[in-house]
Design a protein around this motif. Structure first.
Motif: not given
Ligand code: FES
Ligand code: FES
Lengths: 799, 170
Positions: A209, B100-103, B105, B137-140
């Protein structure tokens, strides 16, 4: 300092607990430090003129008109940049005779994919830099684009690289891995059934993202060039930028501040990073570049992109005899950091969890006029798992056998470990039976099969399909010797330094480089457990070569499996040093001390004890240290892993396919993963969820499309379908725990598991739903249109 | 290019500025007044990373010109609860449920969720999924984002949290 002892002798270990993340307070309050946030005085912004054509000769290029545009400071094409036009390196020459063409940061004479960098403008205002790109004069002479992998290898095909040193082919390399067993053709002679399939593992875009961004500043202290980059690999980037630019490595400091996802897409040294550093050097002022999403789609490396010809031989009872794999792997236009090696990361994993007598792997890397490919979540292993798990279902259908029965018949039983596979690996541990039993029960396999029968019998227009994927993967990259044997130029070790500060606080310096994985929390848990201090007393320092100088960064599900070992060892070493100091203070021998609840205690004398914080202060004041013991309390460890670890799991999907519209609905997804010992199960579960979403996306939604001229048709997030919340269900996840024996924490890896396992589960389910109608494969992504067409073709209609 | 005067209240402070007519609200927030908590993820209004509240309603700040914000009130992720010890219930829920992961989004997700809960204080899972469709969101994999919104809905309604949302002992 303090002499108060912790009240409880047995404090609750933080290991294995779903602690909420330390990272979240700042991320949730917007107190973040993304690279694009960095605004240094005197910055110039870089805008890049990119090729609109996939393959063309540059017949005229003049950047000088851009120089008279407002706010413009400089403009460069390859000509003006001269010797500073560094070449993007590839660190994995997989064969001695691999074709490794030059990859200049700014194209020289020819462009080779849409998005290739042609020229740059630097301006004091971001918009002005983009505006001035229009003033650059450029003419192209368009050439035919090389798109299809098979056509690319035909004699007489247009060459992507046709320079003086070109070998006259689009073949990059041919790689052959013979299995450890008998020759495949020999195994095949005993076969009752041979199933052959061609699977297309389509290209994907990592689509993290946070777009990439880089700030290069020559204004650092002591001549330092500081580079902030949205990267997964600050340490590797430092070495490579030094090699590419000629800047001394000891004057380069790389910082990956908050990084918004990577998934392999930021495991790279990119053209734009090289350009920013070289131009910052030339101009003597900070250069900043942030990609737009449109640039990201064409210029950030893609993943996958394989044509997989798979053949599997078995007896009529369903015993596997052998497997043959022939791959065409799309390199794209150039080789980037590990482009050629990425498909080979899968070569050990095609046999998956199964026993067989023969295995034969061949891969041809092919140049095309498309964006370069490289690692994307799983890197080689999703492709191999897809092919294996898909063909197992096809074999089961051929044998008229339940696909789970076929798997059970062939998998490595838990009592067989350690098991030397036909591909030459030794799987240390695993329990496929346990994970499968648990998953089957959670999924309620038998009732779903019964429902499927009912729907088939009643001719329900909405058919139910059940898909299985029983997978394993190798992770924890990697033993350095193994990497060397595979011709990868670097090692696979990881580093940790732990410092106990005089105030009792702890600095844990790691060489891993998180971008969403929660290392600050999980690493604190590991160290807190050994040090007996609070998780919140530990600060994890990472991703800055100035503060964390040694490391191999984060990719390949390696950070815990490899980095965790270094944390454990460093923490244990710190305790050993502290023990010597404590024994001196308590006037006893080290053997008389036990370390419990954050304090050294004299065995059998509850009154005599010293907390670790007090030892740290003694080490700092150094007033009363034993002879020969140096001041300060810190320890470090650099660990080279002894072997890979092998997480595995059983994934089950139930889909409903509307045979009238082709629309697939994912109804239930159940998975049981065995990732060994878990440090923080909440984070593990989150990693599985995210991985599943990406694997399911490959099966159902995402796929890079080019037209025959090499134009990227899926060039925005409006066209490339990264799934939204509305496109996915909730998942039912669970775990089993078979500790790995290749590392002392017993951990495996989890970052890629969901992505690797889920794609074949979904496609197997869709094919299962439609098999009575004659469907034996569905090309990914299985969009409604594609499923509908496949169905019409199978029925003999003209779609 | 001609400059147009604007006056916008952002997270409680009023800023008087002059902008080019083409300046997007998100770029003005980030580059002119340093509210860098709001981020950019795309250039086709597809990702929702840039979501803020304008007069209490969620908008994609890449789809609003700074001049259109003139005279309006904008709330960003940085204005929900000042200081790391203060938490809006939606922020707290995202932490509690690992939403959240990378935060990256996350600012957009949190503000879109606040808007969703304003309009529908007791949403079903499907309503949450559809309500957040404009935020990628690409992470969760969204699983825990959905839980976070459910958790926040319960907190805001003063209800007990069901066991499946509390995620086990710490
Ligand atoms: S937490 Fe990484 S894009 Fe949503
Ligand atoms: S930045 Fe993507 S929608 Fe605004």
């Amino acid at each position: 300092m303090t002499d108060t002892l912790p009240d409880k002798l047995e404090t609750l270990s933080p290991m294995g607990r779903p602690l909420r993340r330390k990272e979240d307070a700042r991320l949730l309050h917007g107190q973040t430090n993304w690279t694009d946030n960095i605004q240094l005085p005197g910055t110039v912004y870089m805008a890049i003129l990119r090729s609109p054509m996939a393959h063309a000769r540059i017949t005229h290029l003049d950047v000088t008109p851009a120089l008279s545009e407002p706010h413009v400071v400089a403009a460069y094409s390859a000509k003006e940049l001269g010797d500073l036009n560094g070449a993007v390196p590839c660190v994995w020459p997989v064969t001695d005779d691999m074709q490794a063409p030059a990859f200049p940061a700014l194209a020289v004479d020819k462009v080779r994919h849409v998005g290739d960098c042609v020229a740059v403008v630097l301006a004091t205002d971001r918009n002005a830099a983009y505006d001035a790109l229009d003033a650059i004069e450029i003419d192209y002479d368009q050439l035919p684009a090389v798109i299809d992998l098979e056509s690319a290898l035909q004699p007489g095909a247009t060459l992507v690289h046709d320079g003086a040193d070109s070998p006259g082919t689009n073949e990059c390399y041919t790689y052959h891995l013979p299995g450890t067993g008998i020759p495949y053709d020999e195994a095949k002679t005993k076969a009752d059934v041979v199933v052959k399939r061609r699977f297309i593992n389509q290209r994907l875009i990592p689509a993290f993202m946070e777009p990439r961004a880089v700030v290069a500043s020559p204004m650092g202290v002591s001549n330092e060039m500081t580079v902030w980059s949205s990267t997964q690999i600050p340490h590797i980037l430092r070495v490579l930028l030094a090699l590419v630019t000629g800047l001394p490595e000891n004057s380069l400091r790389i910082i990956a501040p908050d990084v918004g996802g990577g998934f392999g897409g930021k495991l790279q040294i990119y053209r734009e990073e090289i350009l920013a550093v070289q131009i910052a050097r030339q101009l003597g002022r900070p250069v900043k570049w942030t990609e737009t999403r449109s640039e990201n789609m064409v210029a950030t490396h893609h993943g996958r992109g394989q044509v997989q010809d798979i053949e599997i031989a078995a007896t009529k009872n369903g015993k596997l005899l052998g497997m043959k794999v022939n791959l065409l792997a799309d390199m794209g236009a150039y080789l980037q950091i590990i482009t050629p090696g990425t498909p080979l990361l899968g070569m050990f994993m095609y046999p998956g969890i199964y026993k067989m007598d023969a295995y034969d792997f061949n891969c041809i890397g092919v140049f095309t006029n498309k964006t370069p490919t490289d690692a994307y979540r799983g890197a080689g292993r999703p492709e191999s798992t897809y092919a294996m798990e898909r063909i197992m279902d096809e074999l089961a259908a051929e044998l008229n056998m339940d696909p789970m029965e076929l798997r059970k018949k062939n998998w490595i039983n838990h009592e067989d470990f350690p098991y030397a596979t036909i591909a030459g690996l030794v799987y240390d541990t695993g329990n496929y039976e346990a994970a499968t039993d648990k998953a089957m029960e959670m999924f309620d396999y038998d009732s779903l099969r019964a429902e499927q029968q009912r729907r088939r019998a009643s001719g329900d227009p909405v058919q139910l399909g059940i898909g299985i994927s029983t997978f394993t993967e190798m992770c924890g990259l990697a033993p350095s010797r193994t990497l060397g044997a595979l011709k990868y130029v670097a090692g696979g070790w990881e580093h940790c330094t732990i410092r106990m500060l005089p105030t009792g606080k702890v600095e844990l310096i790691t060489g891993t480089s998180p971008h969403g994985q929660g290392h600050e929390t999980a690493w604190s848990q590991i160290a807190a457990d050994i040090l007996g201090v609070g998780v919140d007393d530990i600060e994890v320092i990472h991703s800055d070569t100035g503060r964390a100088p040694y490391g191999m960064d984060t990719y390949g599900s390696r950070s815990l499996a490899v980095g965790g070992q270094a944390i454990k060892k460093a923490a244990e070493r710190l305790i050993e040093k502290a023990r010597v100091i404590a024994a001196h203070q308590l006037e006893c021998s080290v053997d008389d001390l036990e370390y419990v609840g954050g304090a050294f205690r004299v065995k059998g004398d509850a009154e005599k004890a010293q907390p670790l914080a007090a030892v740290a202060f003694e080490a700092f004041s150094a007033h009363n240290l034993p002879d020969g013991v140096e001041p300060t309390l810190q320890a470090e460890s650099t660990v080279d892993p002894q072997d890979f670890s092998y997480p595995h799991g059983t994934h089950l999907a139930a889909v409903e396919v509307d045979t009238e519209t082709g629309k697939t609905t994912l109804r239930t997804y159940v998975c049981v993963d065995d990732v060994g010992v878990q440090v923080n199960p909440m984070i593990v579960e989150g990693q599985v969820h995210g991985g599943l979403a990406q694997g399911i996306a490959q099966a159902m939604y995402e796929g890079v499309e080019y037209d025959e001229d090499g134009n990227l048709l899926t060039a925005s997030l409006a066209d490339y379908l990264v799934p939204s919340a509305a496109d996915l269900p909730s998942f039912t996840t669970s775990t089993t725990e078979t500790p790995s024996t290749t590392n002392p924490l017993g951990t495996k890896g989890v970052g890629e598991a969901g992505t690797i396992a889920s794609t074949p589960a979904i496609i197997n389910a869709i094919v299962d739903a439609l098999r009575p109608m004659g469907v034996t494969d569905v090309q990914m992504p299985a969009s409604p249109q594609r499923v509908w067409r496949t169905l019409q073709e199978a029925k003999g209609g003209n779609a | 290019m001609s400059q147009i005067p604007i006056s916008v209240t952002v997270d409680g402070l009023t800023y008087d500025d002059e902008v080019e007519p083409r300046t997007l609200l998100v770029h003005w927030l980030r580059e002119s007044i340093g509210r860098v908590g709001t981020v950019v993820g795309c250039d086709t209004s597809s990702c929702g990373a840039c979501t803020v509240l304008m007069d209490g309603q969620s908008v994609k700040s890449c789809s609003v010109l700074a001049v259109q914000a003139n005279g309006h009130t904008v709330t960003t992720i940085q204005g929900l609860a000042e200081g790391e010890d203060n938490w809006h219930p939606v922020q707290a829920a995202f932490k509690e449920c690992h939403g959240l992961q990378c935060g990256y989004c996350t600012p957009g997700m949190v503000l879109a969720s606040i808007d969703l809960l304003q309009n529908n204080p007791d949403p079903s899972e499907q309503e949450i999924r559809e309500g957040l469709e404009g935020n990628l969101c690409r992470c969760t994999g969204y699983h825990n984002i959905v839980k976070s919104v459910q958790y926040a809905a319960n907190t805001m309604a003063g209800k007990d949290q069901p066991a499946e949302l509390t995620g086990g002992a710490r």
